[in-house]
Design a protein around this motif. Structure first.
Motif, PDB file in Angstrom:
ATOM      1  N   ASP A  61      42.508 -34.126  50.225  1.00  0.00           N
ATOM      2  CA  ASP A  61      41.573 -33.151  50.787  1.00  0.00           C
ATOM      3  C   ASP A  61      42.289 -32.223  51.767  1.00  0.00           C
ATOM      4  N   ASP A  62      43.175 -32.792  52.593  1.00  0.00           N
ATOM      5  CA  ASP A  62      43.935 -31.970  53.540  1.00  0.00           C
ATOM      6  C   ASP A  62      44.814 -30.971  52.806  1.00  0.00           C
ATOM      7  N   ALA A  63      45.455 -31.404  51.727  1.00  0.00           N
ATOM      8  CA  ALA A  63      46.300 -30.502  50.945  1.00  0.00           C
ATOM      9  C   ALA A  63      45.463 -29.384  50.330  1.00  0.00           C
ATOM     10  N   ASP A  64      44.259 -29.723  49.842  1.00  0.00           N
ATOM     11  CA  ASP A  64      43.369 -28.700  49.293  1.00  0.00           C
ATOM     12  C   ASP A  64      42.979 -27.688  50.362  1.00  0.00           C
ATOM     13  N   ASP A  65      42.701 -28.173  51.567  1.00  0.00           N
ATOM     14  CA  ASP A  65      42.346 -27.267  52.672  1.00  0.00           C
ATOM     15  C   ASP A  65      43.495 -26.319  52.992  1.00  0.00           C
ATOM     16  N   ARG A  66      44.719 -26.857  53.055  1.00  0.00           N
ATOM     17  CA  ARG A  66      45.884 -26.003  53.338  1.00  0.00           C
ATOM     18  C   ARG A  66      46.084 -24.975  52.231  1.00  0.00           C
ATOM     19  N   ARG A  67      45.927 -25.405  50.976  1.00  0.00           N
ATOM     20  CA  ARG A  67      46.088 -24.488  49.848  1.00  0.00           C
ATOM     21  C   ARG A  67      45.036 -23.388  49.921  1.00  0.00           C
ATOM     22  N   GLU A  68      43.799 -23.735  50.280  1.00  0.00           N
ATOM     23  CA  GLU A  68      42.723 -22.744  50.387  1.00  0.00           C
ATOM     24  C   GLU A  68      43.002 -21.762  51.518  1.00  0.00           C
ATOM     25  N   ARG A  69      43.501 -22.254  52.644  1.00  0.00           N
ATOM     26  CA  ARG A  69      43.832 -21.357  53.759  1.00  0.00           C
ATOM     27  C   ARG A  69      44.932 -20.379  53.355  1.00  0.00           C
ATOM     28  N   ARG A  70      45.909 -20.864  52.589  1.00  0.00           N
ATOM     29  CA  ARG A  70      46.988 -19.967  52.146  1.00  0.00           C
ATOM     30  C   ARG A  70      46.438 -18.879  51.238  1.00  0.00           C
ATOM     31  N   ARG A  71      45.479 -19.233  50.390  1.00  0.00           N
ATOM     32  CA  ARG A  71      44.907 -18.268  49.453  1.00  0.00           C
ATOM     33  C   ARG A  71      44.018 -17.246  50.147  1.00  0.00           C
ATOM     34  N   SER A  72      43.377 -17.649  51.224  1.00  0.00           N
ATOM     35  CA  SER A  72      42.289 -16.826  51.772  1.00  0.00           C
ATOM     36  C   SER A  72      42.669 -15.959  52.962  1.00  0.00           C
ATOM     37  N   GLY A  73      43.857 -15.496  53.051  1.00  0.00           N
ATOM     38  CA  GLY A  73      44.060 -14.531  54.122  1.00  0.00           C
ATOM     39  C   GLY A  73      45.352 -14.672  54.862  1.00  0.00           C
ATOM     40  N   SER A  74      45.571 -15.779  55.509  1.00  0.00           N
ATOM     41  CA  SER A  74      46.761 -15.863  56.344  1.00  0.00           C
ATOM     42  C   SER A  74      48.022 -15.697  55.513  1.00  0.00           C
ATOM     43  N   SER A  75      48.005 -16.128  54.260  1.00  0.00           N
ATOM     44  CA  SER A  75      49.199 -15.969  53.432  1.00  0.00           C
ATOM     45  C   SER A  75      49.343 -14.520  52.949  1.00  0.00           C
ATOM     46  N   GLY A  76      48.244 -13.736  52.947  1.00  0.00           N
ATOM     47  CA  GLY A  76      48.337 -12.338  52.524  1.00  0.00           C
ATOM     48  C   GLY A  76      49.262 -11.553  53.431  1.00  0.00           C
ATOM     49  N   GLU A  77      49.165 -11.798  54.720  1.00  0.00           N
ATOM     50  CA  GLU A  77      50.049 -11.125  55.676  1.00  0.00           C
ATOM     51  C   GLU A  77      51.496 -11.571  55.474  1.00  0.00           C
ATOM     52  N   ALA A  78      51.688 -12.850  55.227  1.00  0.00           N
ATOM     53  CA  ALA A  78      53.047 -13.362  55.010  1.00  0.00           C
ATOM     54  C   ALA A  78      53.646 -12.726  53.755  1.00  0.00           C
ATOM     55  N   THR A  79      52.829 -12.543  52.728  1.00  0.00           N
ATOM     56  CA  THR A  79      53.315 -11.924  51.498  1.00  0.00           C
ATOM     57  C   THR A  79      53.701 -10.467  51.754  1.00  0.00           C
ATOM     58  N   LYS A  80      52.887  -9.750  52.500  1.00  0.00           N
ATOM     59  CA  LYS A  80      53.213  -8.350  52.816  1.00  0.00           C
ATOM     60  C   LYS A  80      54.529  -8.248  53.572  1.00  0.00           C
ATOM     61  N   ARG A  81      54.730  -9.148  54.540  1.00  0.00           N
ATOM     62  CA  ARG A  81      55.995  -9.131  55.293  1.00  0.00           C
ATOM     63  C   ARG A  81      57.183  -9.459  54.384  1.00  0.00           C
ATOM     64  N   ARG A  82      56.977 -10.393  53.473  1.00  0.00           N
ATOM     65  CA  ARG A  82      58.063 -10.813  52.591  1.00  0.00           C
ATOM     66  C   ARG A  82      58.526  -9.663  51.685  1.00  0.00           C
ATOM     67  N   TYR A  83      57.591  -8.824  51.251  1.00  0.00           N
ATOM     68  CA  TYR A  83      57.926  -7.736  50.340  1.00  0.00           C
ATOM     69  C   TYR A  83      58.008  -6.368  51.022  1.00  0.00           C
ATOM     70  N   ALA A  84      57.949  -6.312  52.332  1.00  0.00           N
ATOM     71  CA  ALA A  84      57.904  -5.046  53.059  1.00  0.00           C
ATOM     72  C   ALA A  84      59.140  -4.194  52.820  1.00  0.00           C
ATOM     73  N   GLU A  85      60.295  -4.780  52.636  1.00  0.00           N
ATOM     74  CA  GLU A  85      61.516  -4.018  52.475  1.00  0.00           C
ATOM     75  C   GLU A  85      61.762  -3.557  51.026  1.00  0.00           C
ATOM     76  N   LEU A  86      60.955  -4.009  50.095  1.00  0.00           N
ATOM     77  CA  LEU A  86      61.131  -3.575  48.695  1.00  0.00           C
ATOM     78  C   LEU A  86      60.646  -2.141  48.541  1.00  0.00           C
ATOM     79  N   LYS A  87      61.337  -1.396  47.707  1.00  0.00           N
ATOM     80  CA  LYS A  87      60.968   0.002  47.466  1.00  0.00           C
ATOM     81  C   LYS A  87      60.761   0.199  45.971  1.00  0.00           C
ATOM     82  N   ALA A  88      59.779   1.046  45.619  1.00  0.00           N
ATOM     83  CA  ALA A  88      59.508   1.345  44.233  1.00  0.00           C
ATOM     84  C   ALA A  88      60.636   2.193  43.653  1.00  0.00           C
ATOM     85  N   VAL A  89      61.007   1.934  42.426  1.00  0.00           N
ATOM     86  CA  VAL A  89      62.066   2.691  41.756  1.00  0.00           C
ATOM     87  C   VAL A  89      61.435   3.517  40.660  1.00  0.00           C
ATOM     88  N   ASP A  90      61.760   4.841  40.638  1.00  0.00           N
ATOM     89  CA  ASP A  90      61.209   5.715  39.596  1.00  0.00           C
ATOM     90  C   ASP A  90      62.091   5.713  38.391  1.00  0.00           C
TER      91      ASP A  90
END
Length: 149
Positions: free
Chosen positions: A120-149
């Motif tokens: 149950d604790d693992a499910d709670d952690r997985r849900e927290r990662r999905r629902s918001g706090s991990s979204g910011e971490a994902t944005k930071r992780r990919y912030a330096e990537l640039k689109a290539v034309d």
């Protein structure tokens, strides 16, 4: 030997939400694990692996709720376990069926609708990662990537 069918679906995945059977609540206190009898029913000493198996059941979190009848059934199952480990391999099917009633494997626990709190604790952690706090971490992780034309 026939099994018991597939494990049940989780309630969230069920199409129908029929009310389950009425439950009767009975007051009963768990009892501590008794000692194994001095010898197996046939008079032989217990195999060491069966003694270890008995100790393992005594330490299992599920055993905290066992009543006297549960321990009596498990003691009889210990006799089958001892016979199996003494070479009576035809006892394997009965041993499997009896231990399944106590939730010996992950599949057995799913069928009995038993989950450990750690899951149950693992499910709670997985849900927290999905629902918001991990979204910011994902944005930071990919912030330096640039689109290539």
């Amino acid at each position: 030997m026939a099994g018991m069918g597939p494990p049940p679906k989780s309630p969230e995945k069920r199409a129908r939400r029929n009310k389950g059977p009425e439950v009767h609540v009975i007051v009963s206190e768990p009892v501590p694990q008794p000692a194994l009898p001095k010898r197996m029913p046939n008079g032989d000493p217990w195999p060491e692996i069966t003694r270890a198996w008995w100790r393992m059941w005594g330490k299992d979190p599920l055993a905290a709720e066992f009543r006297a009848t549960d321990w009596a059934e498990l003691r009889d199952t210990a006799a089958i376990h001892g016979a199996y480990w003494s070479g009576d391999l035809k006892m394997a099917g009965e041993l499997r069926l009896r231990t399944a009633k106590f939730g010996a494997t992950a599949e057995d626990r799913a069928r009995l609708r038993i989950t450990y709190a750690a899951a149950d604790d693992a499910d709670d952690r997985r849900e927290r990662r999905r629902s918001g706090s991990s979204g910011e971490a994902t944005k930071r992780r990919y912030a330096e990537l640039k689109a290539v034309d």
